[in-house]
Design an enzyme around this catalytic site. Structure first.
Site, PDB file in Angstrom:
ATOM      1  N   MET A 104       0.872  -1.188   0.000  1.00 45.48           N
ATOM      2  CA  MET A 104       0.000   0.000   0.000  1.00 45.48           C
ATOM      3  C   MET A 104       0.901   1.227   0.000  1.00 45.48           C
ATOM      4  SD  MET A 104      -3.086  -0.985   2.608  1.00 45.48           S
ATOM      5  CE  MET A 104      -2.081  -1.709   3.896  1.00 45.48           C
ATOM      6  N   CYS A 157      -2.971  -1.770  -9.549  1.00 45.98           N
ATOM      7  CA  CYS A 157      -3.227  -0.477  -8.912  1.00 45.98           C
ATOM      8  C   CYS A 157      -4.145   0.387  -9.776  1.00 45.98           C
ATOM      9  CB  CYS A 157      -1.902   0.236  -8.700  1.00 45.98           C
ATOM     10  SG  CYS A 157      -2.143   1.819  -7.950  1.00 45.98           S
TER      11      CYS A 157
HETATM   12  C1  LIG Z   1      -3.663   3.310   0.375  1.00 44.63           C
HETATM   13  C2  LIG Z   1      -3.500   2.157  -0.567  1.00 44.63           C
HETATM   14  C3  LIG Z   1      -2.371   2.068  -1.368  1.00 44.63           C
HETATM   15  C4  LIG Z   1      -2.207   0.981  -2.239  1.00 44.63           C
HETATM   16  N1  LIG Z   1      -1.060   0.893  -2.976  1.00 44.63           N
HETATM   17  C5  LIG Z   1      -0.851  -0.198  -3.760  1.00 44.63           C
HETATM   18  C6  LIG Z   1       0.384  -0.384  -4.445  1.00 44.63           C
HETATM   19  O1  LIG Z   1       1.308   0.428  -4.346  1.00 44.63           O
HETATM   20  N2  LIG Z   1       0.504  -1.494  -5.204  1.00 44.63           N
HETATM   21  C7  LIG Z   1      -0.491  -2.435  -5.328  1.00 44.63           C
HETATM   22  O2  LIG Z   1      -0.316  -3.434  -6.035  1.00 44.63           O
HETATM   23  N3  LIG Z   1      -1.661  -2.287  -4.673  1.00 44.63           N
HETATM   24  C8  LIG Z   1      -1.847  -1.204  -3.892  1.00 44.63           C
HETATM   25  N4  LIG Z   1      -3.008  -1.103  -3.175  1.00 44.63           N
HETATM   26  C9  LIG Z   1      -3.997  -2.208  -3.232  1.00 44.63           C
HETATM   27  C10 LIG Z   1      -3.754  -3.222  -2.101  1.00 44.63           C
HETATM   28  O3  LIG Z   1      -2.508  -3.869  -2.233  1.00 44.63           O
HETATM   29  C11 LIG Z   1      -4.851  -4.301  -2.061  1.00 44.63           C
HETATM   30  O4  LIG Z   1      -4.818  -4.997  -3.282  1.00 44.63           O
HETATM   31  C12 LIG Z   1      -6.242  -3.707  -1.847  1.00 44.63           C
HETATM   32  O5  LIG Z   1      -6.238  -2.740  -0.817  1.00 44.63           O
HETATM   33  C13 LIG Z   1      -7.270  -4.814  -1.517  1.00 44.63           C
HETATM   34  O6  LIG Z   1      -6.914  -5.484  -0.326  1.00 44.63           O
HETATM   35  P1  LIG Z   1      -7.642  -5.159   1.087  1.00 44.63           P
HETATM   36  O7  LIG Z   1      -9.104  -5.260   0.875  1.00 44.63           O
HETATM   37  O8  LIG Z   1      -7.108  -6.189   2.037  1.00 44.63           O
HETATM   38  O9  LIG Z   1      -7.234  -3.758   1.453  1.00 44.63           O
HETATM   39  C14 LIG Z   1      -3.202  -0.021  -2.322  1.00 44.63           C
HETATM   40  C15 LIG Z   1      -4.339   0.074  -1.508  1.00 44.63           C
HETATM   41  C16 LIG Z   1      -4.505   1.142  -0.640  1.00 44.63           C
HETATM   42  C17 LIG Z   1      -5.729   1.210   0.223  1.00 44.63           C
END
Ligand SMILES: Cc1cc2nc3c(=O)[nH]c(=O)nc-3n(C[C@H](O)[C@H](O)[C@H](O)COP(=O)(O)O)c2cc1C
Length: 350
Positions: free
Chosen positions: A17, A100
């Site tokens: 993230m 992303c």
């Molecule tokens: C603040 C934020 C930043 C993120 N940055 C990235 C990133 O740099 N690369 C990536 O592949 N996913 C990024 N994501 C997506 C997360 O890795 C993840 O796939 C997504 O939040 C879903 O998972 P969760 O429901 O457990 O949060 C980001 C998500 C959030 C909320």
């Protein structure tokens, strides 16, 4: 579980993230039960490698291995160079970002936008694998289920990328079009798992031990990745691990333990960012820790006015001392925090 020749402590992963999973936070999650963490994405643009932001992201000092770095970009040659650059700085695994949705990334045809152009996505995979293979560095891929509801191509892309040498897939159960709205679906993740031989990691909306067990059962995935639910609650990894191993819910952490963890996290954070940035960027982490606590909102408002690391850490210690007088343990159910706030933050930070 292994990623290529690298074996992992366990199968609970911290999601990358941007703006959140910096080295101090990754290390904290690893201490609290995560077996693997991927760094915030690093751009493939060489002109940005010397910026403070990128060099901080490429700093892995003291981090428990394996060190996995995520790269993002649109040009195969540049992505291969970015892989080599990060391997020279300690990366043991290279993860390609095709998941992303941030405008800043997608407008430049990177991140999940790549899923719309499978030929380009594959050229990138091939170039990165060619750069990593001679150095014995496995390449992994993080993607969404597809671009939009009518174009869910995760299975097709995973099959092709596996043939090109990708050694693990993480699938976030949403399309790019969904952003962070709606709910993650797990059928497509299960289909990817059935289609490839390398490990598959399920991701999206896992916010409790029970949900973790459900997602494992629905997808048959080899591992789980948790993102937003770990914000302010990094001990979720040991809670999930305990539940999956025993079927019992672990008691929430003692307030005294959280105080110790949070203060140590802050010191690590200040050391990486320095006084000026450190005190400001720590505010969001502190906000997440306290948001579900009695008096948390007022505390957050007051704490946001402090611009000195020492004062900030002292205020946190006082707040948790006072809380400790009212309760021994943290409240059992923290709100999962899966709100639009994350999308806003994502636009700001990614
Ligand atoms: C603040 C934020 C930043 C993120 N940055 C990235 C990133 O740099 N690369 C990536 O592949 N996913 C990024 N994501 C997506 C997360 O890795 C993840 O796939 C997504 O939040 C879903 O998972 P969760 O429901 O457990 O949060 C980001 C998500 C959030 C909320």
């Amino acid at each position: 579980m292994n990623i290529g020749h690298i074996s992992l402590e366990n199968t609970l992963f911290v999601a990358p993230m941007a703006g959140v999973t910096d080295r101090p936070f990754r290390q904290l999650c690893k201490t609290l039960g995560a077996g693997y963490a991927v760094s915030e994405m690093v751009t493939s643009r060489r002109d940005l490698w010397n910026t403070l932001k990128t060099s901080r992201r490429a700093n892995h000092e003291g981090e428990t291995g394996p060190i996995a770095v995520q790269i993002a970009g649109t040009d195969a040659t540049m992505m291969a160079e970015a892989a080599a650059y990060n391997i020279d700085r300690g990366a043991q695994i290279i993860d390609i970002n095709m998941g992303c949705p941030a405008k800043k990334v997608c407008n430049k045809w990177a991140g999940s936008a790549l899923m719309q152009d499978e030929a380009l996505a594959l050229r990138i995979v091939e170039a990165v694998v060619a750069a990593c293979a001679p150095r014995k560095v496995p390449v992994t891929l993080k993607m969404r289920t597809g671009w939009c509801h009518s174009h869910k191509n995760a299975v097709t892309l995973a099959r092709a990328a596996e043939s090109a040498g990708v050694q693990m897939f993480t699938v976030h159960g949403r399309t790019r079009e969904q952003g962070y709205g709606g709910q993650a679906e797990y059928d497509t993740i299960a289909a990817v798992k059935a289609a490839v031989r390398v490990p598959v990691v399920a991701n999206g909306d896992i916010n409790s031990p029970q949900k973790a067990r459900e997602v494992l059962a629905l997808t048959g995935a080899d591992a789980l990745m948790i993102g937003r639910a770990a914000q302010g609650r990094p001990w979720i990894f040991r809670e999930v691990a305990h539940f999956l191993a025993t079927g019992a819910i672990l008691a929430p952490p003692l307030v005294a333990e959280v105080k110790r963890l949070l203060l140590a996290h802050l010191q690590d954070h200040y050391a990486l960012y320095g006084e000026f940035s450190g005190v400001r960027t720590a505010r969001k982490h502190i906000g997440w820790y306290v948001k579900a606590l009695p008096g948390g909102d007022e505390f957050r408002a007051r704490m946001n006015l402090l611009d000195d690391c020492h004062d900030q850490a002292a205020a946190v210690a006082d707040f948790l001392d006072q809380l400790g007088e009212r309760m021994d343990r943290m409240p059992a159910a923290m709100p999962d925090g899966l709100t639009n706030r994350d999308e806003e933050q994502m636009e700001l930070t990614a």
